[in-house]
Every structure is written in structure tokens, then in C-alpha cells.
Scaffold this motif. Structure first.
Motif, PDB file in Angstrom:
ATOM      1  N   GLU A 277       0.859  -1.182   0.000  1.00  0.00           N
ATOM      2  CA  GLU A 277       0.000   0.000   0.000  1.00  0.00           C
ATOM      3  C   GLU A 277       0.899   1.237   0.000  1.00  0.00           C
ATOM      4  N   TRP A 278       0.695   2.112  -0.986  1.00  0.00           N
ATOM      5  CA  TRP A 278       1.569   3.272  -1.151  1.00  0.00           C
ATOM      6  C   TRP A 278       0.863   4.547  -0.710  1.00  0.00           C
ATOM      7  N   LYS A 279       1.628   5.442  -0.125  1.00  0.00           N
ATOM      8  CA  LYS A 279       1.129   6.753   0.296  1.00  0.00           C
ATOM      9  C   LYS A 279       1.888   7.816  -0.482  1.00  0.00           C
ATOM     10  N   ALA A 280       1.151   8.675  -1.180  1.00  0.00           N
ATOM     11  CA  ALA A 280       1.773   9.739  -1.973  1.00  0.00           C
ATOM     12  C   ALA A 280       1.993  10.976  -1.088  1.00  0.00           C
ATOM     13  N   VAL A 281       3.239  11.413  -0.993  1.00  0.00           N
ATOM     14  CA  VAL A 281       3.592  12.617  -0.238  1.00  0.00           C
ATOM     15  C   VAL A 281       4.588  13.413  -1.069  1.00  0.00           C
ATOM     16  N   TYR A 282       4.834  14.629  -0.640  1.00  0.00           N
ATOM     17  CA  TYR A 282       5.819  15.467  -1.304  1.00  0.00           C
ATOM     18  C   TYR A 282       7.094  15.508  -0.458  1.00  0.00           C
ATOM     19  N   GLY A 283       8.226  15.350  -1.113  1.00  0.00           N
ATOM     20  CA  GLY A 283       9.515  15.488  -0.456  1.00  0.00           C
ATOM     21  C   GLY A 283      10.249  16.689  -1.012  1.00  0.00           C
ATOM     22  N   ARG A 284      11.232  17.160  -0.248  1.00  0.00           N
ATOM     23  CA  ARG A 284      12.026  18.306  -0.668  1.00  0.00           C
ATOM     24  C   ARG A 284      13.466  17.865  -0.905  1.00  0.00           C
ATOM     25  N   ILE A 285      14.036  18.340  -2.004  1.00  0.00           N
ATOM     26  CA  ILE A 285      15.447  18.096  -2.283  1.00  0.00           C
ATOM     27  C   ILE A 285      16.261  19.035  -1.397  1.00  0.00           C
ATOM     28  N   GLU A 286      17.069  18.459  -0.509  1.00  0.00           N
ATOM     29  CA  GLU A 286      17.842  19.260   0.423  1.00  0.00           C
ATOM     30  C   GLU A 286      19.297  18.814   0.418  1.00  0.00           C
ATOM     31  N   ALA A 287      20.163  19.752   0.771  1.00  0.00           N
ATOM     32  CA  ALA A 287      21.567  19.421   0.962  1.00  0.00           C
ATOM     33  C   ALA A 287      21.745  18.781   2.338  1.00  0.00           C
ATOM     34  N   ARG A 288      22.617  17.787   2.410  1.00  0.00           N
ATOM     35  CA  ARG A 288      22.825  17.107   3.687  1.00  0.00           C
ATOM     36  C   ARG A 288      23.378  18.071   4.736  1.00  0.00           C
ATOM     37  N   ASP A 289      24.275  18.957   4.324  1.00  0.00           N
ATOM     38  CA  ASP A 289      24.840  19.962   5.231  1.00  0.00           C
ATOM     39  C   ASP A 289      24.548  21.346   4.671  1.00  0.00           C
ATOM     40  N   ARG A 290      23.950  22.191   5.503  1.00  0.00           N
ATOM     41  CA  ARG A 290      23.723  23.592   5.120  1.00  0.00           C
ATOM     42  C   ARG A 290      24.498  24.436   6.124  1.00  0.00           C
ATOM     43  N   ILE A 291      25.646  24.932   5.669  1.00  0.00           N
ATOM     44  CA  ILE A 291      26.574  25.613   6.563  1.00  0.00           C
ATOM     45  C   ILE A 291      26.779  27.044   6.074  1.00  0.00           C
ATOM     46  N   PRO A 292      26.630  28.021   6.960  1.00  0.00           N
ATOM     47  CA  PRO A 292      26.909  29.405   6.562  1.00  0.00           C
ATOM     48  C   PRO A 292      28.403  29.687   6.590  1.00  0.00           C
ATOM     49  N   ALA A 293      28.867  30.415   5.603  1.00  0.00           N
ATOM     50  CA  ALA A 293      30.240  30.915   5.606  1.00  0.00           C
ATOM     51  C   ALA A 293      30.202  32.282   6.287  1.00  0.00           C
ATOM     52  N   ARG A 294      30.765  32.349   7.494  1.00  0.00           N
ATOM     53  CA  ARG A 294      30.638  33.551   8.313  1.00  0.00           C
ATOM     54  C   ARG A 294      31.901  34.396   8.268  1.00  0.00           C
ATOM     55  N   ALA A 295      31.689  35.701   8.443  1.00  0.00           N
ATOM     56  CA  ALA A 295      32.805  36.629   8.559  1.00  0.00           C
ATOM     57  C   ALA A 295      33.378  36.546   9.968  1.00  0.00           C
ATOM     58  N   ARG A 296      34.676  36.335  10.090  1.00  0.00           N
ATOM     59  CA  ARG A 296      35.310  36.299  11.403  1.00  0.00           C
ATOM     60  C   ARG A 296      35.752  37.681  11.852  1.00  0.00           C
ATOM     61  N   LEU A 297      35.723  38.640  10.935  1.00  0.00           N
ATOM     62  CA  LEU A 297      36.186  39.998  11.217  1.00  0.00           C
ATOM     63  C   LEU A 297      35.094  40.988  10.854  1.00  0.00           C
ATOM     64  N   GLY A 298      34.883  41.979  11.692  1.00  0.00           N
ATOM     65  CA  GLY A 298      33.937  43.043  11.365  1.00  0.00           C
ATOM     66  C   GLY A 298      34.597  44.120  10.537  1.00  0.00           C
ATOM     67  N   GLY A 299      33.892  44.600   9.533  1.00  0.00           N
ATOM     68  CA  GLY A 299      34.456  45.641   8.682  1.00  0.00           C
ATOM     69  C   GLY A 299      33.647  45.792   7.412  1.00  0.00           C
ATOM     70  N   THR A 300      34.306  46.278   6.377  1.00  0.00           N
ATOM     71  CA  THR A 300      33.659  46.519   5.084  1.00  0.00           C
ATOM     72  C   THR A 300      33.946  45.377   4.137  1.00  0.00           C
ATOM     73  N   LEU A 301      32.898  44.902   3.474  1.00  0.00           N
ATOM     74  CA  LEU A 301      33.043  43.825   2.492  1.00  0.00           C
ATOM     75  C   LEU A 301      33.568  44.436   1.189  1.00  0.00           C
ATOM     76  N   VAL A 302      34.866  44.311   0.968  1.00  0.00           N
ATOM     77  CA  VAL A 302      35.482  44.952  -0.196  1.00  0.00           C
ATOM     78  C   VAL A 302      35.490  44.049  -1.414  1.00  0.00           C
ATOM     79  N   SER A 303      35.292  42.740  -1.225  1.00  0.00           N
ATOM     80  CA  SER A 303      35.327  41.815  -2.365  1.00  0.00           C
ATOM     81  C   SER A 303      34.353  40.678  -2.122  1.00  0.00           C
ATOM     82  N   LEU A 304      33.531  40.376  -3.132  1.00  0.00           N
ATOM     83  CA  LEU A 304      32.580  39.261  -3.083  1.00  0.00           C
ATOM     84  C   LEU A 304      32.748  38.459  -4.364  1.00  0.00           C
ATOM     85  N   LYS A 305      33.211  37.224  -4.223  1.00  0.00           N
ATOM     86  CA  LYS A 305      33.631  36.451  -5.389  1.00  0.00           C
ATOM     87  C   LYS A 305      32.635  35.395  -5.838  1.00  0.00           C
TER      88      LYS A 305
END
Length: 330
Positions: free
Chosen positions: A33-61
Motif C-alpha cells: 500500500e503506497w502513500k503519496a507525499v511530497y519530499g524536498r530536495i535538500e543538501a545534507r549539510d547547510r553551513i553558513p560561511a561567516r565573517a570572522r572579522l567586522g568591517g567593510t566587504l570589499v570583495s565578493l567572489k
């Protein structure tokens, strides 16, 4: 004009067909017996890349959707105050260097005077202490300069994992604080995450086969993790699917889950014949019988059809339905 064939003739014709056709004995078999549901494609790890220093963002690559490797430079943050501190430390080190030269000169002169008996050993010890103090101050300034240099180096934001950039919440030129995320990365592989009603929790087992409806048809998956915490009346589970595309993260996909078993009467799909809007199967020695077909399933690679009404266990059904020209009905 309607073609009418009497019942005995139908039975006779079916008997001749049955002599050459294979028959299948209908039995109640368990089906999933099957049940139809919706699943979401997700990344196993969702990690933010954080700034370790406060200041002005002079370059975004990077931008949303880019693929990065672990350790890649994502952005650069600059704190101008660190440059001023380095200049101050350099000036302080220069002054201490001059003091050290003078103290070493005084120490050398004191040693000559002590050899001549003009000065005392106590005075010479004070000169040696003064040289050691200035050297210690120089070492402290050098260590502090290394700390400031390390702080400036921490302005480079590196990718914590290899994967795809999911979100970039800042723009070049913006002021960021220490710990503020500069980019959101998805890594560690892609999988499906499901939220199933808790009434089906008991039927979910790790290792169960899962069917995923895709653009190219059904794809097989495997239930790899069932989380014990129920939230908002739903059980969270993870499904592993081979070659799952990570182009769209958080995309919704239709998934069919096995939630139980029931018994059903199955006949080969080839045993069904449709005439005049009705479905029939051929019964060995008994002619055509009207049935109500249900869902189509695959059993051991064979296409089968569930029969809801019209048959009972033990009936001998012709595996191949009679052709339209062989049997008629009124």
C-alpha cells in the motif's frame, strides 16, 4: 447492426481458445500500500560561511548557484583600524629598537668601566636588566603585531565545505559584523527529506524501497533515516536517491511511500479485454466475465492488474484475453 452470439457459442469459442491459451489461477496475494507525499530536495549539510572579522566587504567572489571547493575564497572583509594599529606598533617597535641600541651601548660602557674599577657590579646589573626589559618589550610588540596581522588575515572568508552556494545575503561594500553569514552553502550530498503524517510512523522502516516521480518517470530510492522526533504531527525521514540533481535545492518532488500491505486478486494485464465500455476476463470453461479493474502493479517484472469485483480466489483466468473478433456480446 449489432452482432449477437449466443452463450453456448461463446463458451464453445472460449473453450477452443483455452485449449491453446495459458491459464492463471487467481489467488489473493499481498501487495504494498503506497502513500503519496511530497519530499524536498535538500543538501545534507547547510553551513553558513561567516565573517570572522567586522568591517567593510570589499570583495565578493561568489553568487547564488556557484559550485565551490572547500577552502575557496568567497569574500574579503577589511577593517581599516587594523592598518592604523599596525602602523602604531611599527612606530613603537622602532622606538624600542632605538632604546635597545642605547641600552646595549650603556651596558658595554659599564662593562669597560667595571673592568677599570670605576663603576660597581650593581650598576652593571641594572644596565643588564634594562637591556632585558627593552628586549621583552620588543618581543611583546612583535607578538601583538602578529595578533593584528592574524585578525587582518581573518577578513578572508573561506568556504567551510565543498558544494553549491545557496544564498548570498550581503552585497559588496556592505558593513558586516563578526559572525555574520556572507554566504549559505549546501554540501555533503543531496537527498530527499519527507514529512509524513504520524499515523504512518509505525510503517516506516529504514531500508524500505521508495518510488520518486520524476520528469523521466519513476525512480527508485531508499529510506535511510527516520527521525524519532515528531513535529507538528509529522515524522521526518530522509530518502537516498542515486544521481539526484542538485540544481534546485528545496524543490518539491512527489514520492510514494510503502505504508502497509493488503491482499488483492491480481490477473495479468493481458487477460483484460474492454468492449462497449466494460472490462472482461476469460474464465476457462465459463466464458467471459465482467470485472472491475483497479490499480496496475508490477510483480516480479510482470504487469498485473488488481480486480476489485467479478473474480474469486481459485478462478482459472485465461492469461491472454480473446481477440475482439473471436467473441461477441449483445
Amino acid at each position: 447492426m449489432r452482432l449477437t452470439i449466443a452463450g453456448p457459442i461463446i463458451a464453445l469459442m472460449l473453450g477452443s481458445v483455452a485449449a491453446f491459451a495459458e491459464t492463471v489461477t487467481v489467488e489473493a496475494v499481498p501487495i504494498t500500500e503506497w502513500k503519496a507525499v511530497y519530499g524536498r530536495i535538500e543538501a545534507r549539510d547547510r553551513i553558513p560561511a561567516r565573517a570572522r572579522l567586522g568591517g567593510t566587504l570589499v570583495s565578493l567572489k561568489v553568487a547564488e548557484g556557484d559550485l565551490v571547493a572547500q577552502g575557496d575564497v568567497l569574500a574579503e572583509v577589511v577593517d581599516e583600524k587594523l592598518g592604523f594599529r599596525l602602523s602604531a606598533l611599527d612606530a613603537q617597535a622602532g622606538a624600542l629598537g632605538s632604546q635597545l641600541v642605547n641600552a646595549e651601548t650603556e651596558l658595554k660602557r659599564g662593562e669597560e668601566l667595571l673592568a677599570q674599577g670605576v663603576t660597581t657590579a650593581q650598576r652593571l646589573d641594572a644596565l643588564r636588566t634594562q637591556v632585558d626589559v627593552v628586549k621583552g618589550q620588543l618581543a611583546a610588540v612583535a607578538a601583538e603585531r602578529q595578533v593584528v596581522e592574524q585578525q587582518a588575515a581573518e577578513g578572508v572568508v573561506l568556504a567551510p565545505v565543498a558544494g553549491r552556494v545557496l544564498d548570498v545575503p550581503v552585497a559588496q561594500g556592505a558593513v558586516v559584523m563578526p559572525g555574520e553569514p556572507v554566504a549559505q552553502l549546501g554540501g555533503g550530498g543531496i537527498f530527499l527529506r519527507l514529512a509524513v503524517p504520524e499515523r504512518h510512523a509505525a510503517e516506516l522502516n529504514e531500508g524500505d524501497a521508495i518510488e520518486i516521480e520524476g520528469a523521466a518517470g519513476a525512480v527508485a530510492g531508499r529510506l535511510v533515516k527516520v527521525y524519532p522526533l515528531i513535529e507538528n504531527g509529522r515524522v521526518v525521514a530522509d530518502v537516498e536517491v542515486a544521481d539526484l540533481s542538485d540544481r534546485f535545492v528545496d524543490a518539491r518532488v512527489l514520492v510514494r511511500l510503502p505504508v502497509g500491505e493488503r491482499e488483492a486478486l491480481l490477473v495479468p494485464e493481458t487477460a483484460l479485454v474492454t468492449r462497449g465500455g466494460l472490462d472482461f476476463v476469460g474464465i476457462e470453461g465459463a466464458g467471459l466475465r465482467t470485472v472491475v479493474p483497479g490499480a496496475r502493479v508490477v510483480v516480479d517484472g510482470a504487469a498485473m492488474v488488481e480486480v476489485l469485483t467479478g473474480l474469486k480466489a481459485g478462478d482459472a483466468v485465461l492469461a491472454v484475453a480473446p481477440e475482439a473478433g473471436e467473441v461477441g456480446h449483445e
